[in-house]
Design a protein around this motif. Structure first.
Motif, PDB file in Angstrom:
ATOM      1  N   MET A   1       0.968  -1.142  -0.003  1.00 47.74           N
ATOM      2  CA  MET A   1      -0.122  -0.107  -0.447  1.00 47.74           C
ATOM      3  C   MET A   1       1.141   0.942   0.325  1.00 47.74           C
ATOM      4  O   MET A   1       2.029   1.885   0.456  1.00 47.74           O
ATOM      5  CB  MET A   1      -1.171   0.070   0.795  1.00 47.74           C
ATOM      6  N   LYS A   2       0.639   1.982  -1.184  1.00 46.77           N
ATOM      7  CA  LYS A   2       1.615   3.114  -0.397  1.00 46.77           C
ATOM      8  C   LYS A   2       0.326   4.462  -1.129  1.00 46.77           C
ATOM      9  O   LYS A   2      -0.179   4.223  -2.114  1.00 46.77           O
ATOM     10  CB  LYS A   2       2.342   3.174  -1.973  1.00 46.77           C
ATOM     11  N   ASN A   3       0.700   5.452   0.058  1.00 41.54           N
ATOM     12  CA  ASN A   3       0.215   6.589   0.745  1.00 41.54           C
ATOM     13  C   ASN A   3       1.080   7.148   0.861  1.00 41.54           C
ATOM     14  O   ASN A   3       1.925   7.026   1.672  1.00 41.54           O
ATOM     15  CB  ASN A   3      -1.229   6.233   1.654  1.00 41.54           C
ATOM     16  N   ASN A   4       1.437   9.028   0.376  1.00 45.09           N
ATOM     17  CA  ASN A   4       1.845   9.558   0.355  1.00 45.09           C
ATOM     18  C   ASN A   4       1.379  10.829   0.331  1.00 45.09           C
ATOM     19  O   ASN A   4       0.782  10.796  -0.200  1.00 45.09           O
ATOM     20  CB  ASN A   4       3.182   9.346  -1.057  1.00 45.09           C
ATOM     21  N   VAL A   5       2.206  11.629   1.227  1.00 42.21           N
ATOM     22  CA  VAL A   5       1.932  12.383   1.553  1.00 42.21           C
ATOM     23  C   VAL A   5       1.615  13.607   0.217  1.00 42.21           C
ATOM     24  O   VAL A   5       1.090  14.655   0.215  1.00 42.21           O
ATOM     25  CB  VAL A   5       2.373  13.655   3.029  1.00 42.21           C
ATOM     26  N   MET A   6       2.547  13.196  -0.525  1.00 45.88           N
ATOM     27  CA  MET A   6       3.085  13.988  -1.962  1.00 45.88           C
ATOM     28  C   MET A   6       2.485  13.946  -2.684  1.00 45.88           C
ATOM     29  O   MET A   6       2.403  14.775  -3.658  1.00 45.88           O
ATOM     30  CB  MET A   6       4.532  13.732  -2.230  1.00 45.88           C
ATOM     31  N   ASN A   7       1.149  13.238  -3.096  1.00 45.69           N
ATOM     32  CA  ASN A   7       1.010  13.390  -3.882  1.00 45.69           C
ATOM     33  C   ASN A   7      -0.883  14.457  -3.472  1.00 45.69           C
ATOM     34  O   ASN A   7      -1.031  14.892  -3.898  1.00 45.69           O
ATOM     35  CB  ASN A   7      -0.362  11.976  -3.767  1.00 45.69           C
ATOM     36  N   LEU A   8      -0.499  15.231  -2.047  1.00 46.19           N
ATOM     37  CA  LEU A   8      -1.497  16.109  -2.299  1.00 46.19           C
ATOM     38  C   LEU A   8      -0.968  17.067  -2.320  1.00 46.19           C
ATOM     39  O   LEU A   8       0.521  17.524  -1.522  1.00 46.19           O
ATOM     40  CB  LEU A   8      -1.895  16.035  -0.463  1.00 46.19           C
ATOM     41  N   PRO A   9      -1.304  18.622  -3.068  1.00 50.07           N
ATOM     42  CA  PRO A   9      -1.226  19.768  -2.981  1.00 50.07           C
ATOM     43  C   PRO A   9      -0.414  20.640  -1.994  1.00 50.07           C
ATOM     44  O   PRO A   9      -1.763  20.600  -1.063  1.00 50.07           O
ATOM     45  CB  PRO A   9      -1.752  20.172  -4.245  1.00 50.07           C
ATOM     46  N   ILE A  10      -0.053  21.043  -1.755  1.00 53.06           N
ATOM     47  CA  ILE A  10       0.625  21.932  -0.493  1.00 53.06           C
ATOM     48  C   ILE A  10      -0.422  22.571   0.241  1.00 53.06           C
ATOM     49  O   ILE A  10      -0.979  23.257   0.646  1.00 53.06           O
ATOM     50  CB  ILE A  10       2.100  22.486  -0.504  1.00 53.06           C
ATOM     51  N   SER A  11      -1.148  23.564  -1.011  1.00 52.20           N
ATOM     52  CA  SER A  11      -2.191  24.637  -0.959  1.00 52.20           C
ATOM     53  C   SER A  11      -3.304  23.552  -0.342  1.00 52.20           C
ATOM     54  O   SER A  11      -4.086  24.296   0.250  1.00 52.20           O
ATOM     55  CB  SER A  11      -2.711  25.496  -2.114  1.00 52.20           C
ATOM     56  N   THR A  12      -3.587  22.390  -0.689  1.00 53.88           N
ATOM     57  CA  THR A  12      -4.881  21.041   0.200  1.00 53.88           C
ATOM     58  C   THR A  12      -3.884  21.781   1.848  1.00 53.88           C
ATOM     59  O   THR A  12      -4.434  21.001   2.371  1.00 53.88           O
ATOM     60  CB  THR A  12      -4.774  19.680  -0.613  1.00 53.88           C
ATOM     61  N   ILE A  13      -3.158  21.289   1.383  1.00 58.09           N
ATOM     62  CA  ILE A  13      -2.380  20.580   3.335  1.00 58.09           C
ATOM     63  C   ILE A  13      -2.692  21.896   4.137  1.00 58.09           C
ATOM     64  O   ILE A  13      -3.361  21.923   5.230  1.00 58.09           O
ATOM     65  CB  ILE A  13      -1.193  20.383   3.465  1.00 58.09           C
ATOM     66  N   GLU A  14      -2.100  23.879   3.092  1.00 54.43           N
ATOM     67  CA  GLU A  14      -2.244  24.803   4.221  1.00 54.43           C
ATOM     68  C   GLU A  14      -3.818  25.133   4.327  1.00 54.43           C
ATOM     69  O   GLU A  14      -4.480  25.455   5.158  1.00 54.43           O
ATOM     70  CB  GLU A  14      -1.363  25.967   3.011  1.00 54.43           C
ATOM     71  N   LEU A  15      -4.696  24.530   3.229  1.00 60.82           N
ATOM     72  CA  LEU A  15      -6.223  25.196   3.768  1.00 60.82           C
ATOM     73  C   LEU A  15      -6.909  24.240   4.321  1.00 60.82           C
ATOM     74  O   LEU A  15      -7.354  24.381   5.326  1.00 60.82           O
ATOM     75  CB  LEU A  15      -7.508  24.651   2.287  1.00 60.82           C
ATOM     76  N   ALA A  16      -6.323  22.952   5.052  1.00 55.64           N
ATOM     77  CA  ALA A  16      -6.861  21.702   5.894  1.00 55.64           C
ATOM     78  C   ALA A  16      -6.021  22.229   7.623  1.00 55.64           C
ATOM     79  O   ALA A  16      -7.092  22.331   8.452  1.00 55.64           O
ATOM     80  CB  ALA A  16      -6.089  20.603   5.419  1.00 55.64           C
ATOM     81  N   ILE A  17      -4.965  22.042   7.601  1.00 55.43           N
ATOM     82  CA  ILE A  17      -4.727  23.436   8.189  1.00 55.43           C
ATOM     83  C   ILE A  17      -5.709  24.286   9.139  1.00 55.43           C
ATOM     84  O   ILE A  17      -5.431  24.673  10.272  1.00 55.43           O
ATOM     85  CB  ILE A  17      -2.917  23.957   8.483  1.00 55.43           C
ATOM     86  N   SER A  18      -6.107  25.402   7.941  1.00 55.84           N
ATOM     87  CA  SER A  18      -6.826  26.324   8.669  1.00 55.84           C
ATOM     88  C   SER A  18      -8.478  26.056   8.581  1.00 55.84           C
ATOM     89  O   SER A  18      -9.002  26.890   9.521  1.00 55.84           O
ATOM     90  CB  SER A  18      -6.932  27.423   7.634  1.00 55.84           C
ATOM     91  N   GLY A  19      -8.440  24.903   8.861  1.00 57.53           N
ATOM     92  CA  GLY A  19      -9.698  24.788   9.207  1.00 57.53           C
ATOM     93  C   GLY A  19     -10.947  24.240   8.078  1.00 57.53           C
ATOM     94  O   GLY A  19     -12.392  23.331   7.913  1.00 57.53           O
ATOM     95  N   ASP A  20      -9.884  23.930   6.427  1.00 61.27           N
ATOM     96  CA  ASP A  20     -11.507  24.080   5.116  1.00 61.27           C
ATOM     97  C   ASP A  20     -11.449  22.579   4.765  1.00 61.27           C
ATOM     98  O   ASP A  20     -10.729  21.618   5.456  1.00 61.27           O
ATOM     99  CB  ASP A  20     -10.659  24.003   4.394  1.00 61.27           C
TER     100      ASP A  20
END
Length: 74
Positions: A1-20
């Motif tokens: 199983m290969k799940n890698n955070v690198m598959n997520l755009p940094i903008s998605t991570i930033e939005l998630a951190i802000s509560g989106d």
């Protein structure tokens, strides 16, 4: 199983951190197979396995809390 955070755009991570909510959901979906793996347990007295929905929900809540606490260092 290969799940890698690198598959997520940094903008998605930033939005998630802000509560989106949509971004948080996207991260949860990214790790859903891993969450399901850790939420599966053997049924007592049998050779079958079952998804423990309480455990799955607990892991998802912990992940959401970790996302909201996460700090990006640049």
């Amino acid at each position: 199983m290969k799940n890698n955070v690198m598959n997520l755009p940094i903008s998605t991570i930033e939005l998630a951190i802000s509560g989106d909510k949509d971004s948080i959901d996207m991260i949860i979906r990214q790790y859903s197979m891993l969450i399901n793996t850790y939420s599966t347990r053997k049924v007592s007295g049998t050779n079958s396995y079952q998804l423990d929905s309480y455990m799955k929900e607990s892991i998802e809540v912990e992940l959401i809390e970790a996302i909201l606490r996460f700090k990006i260092r640049r």
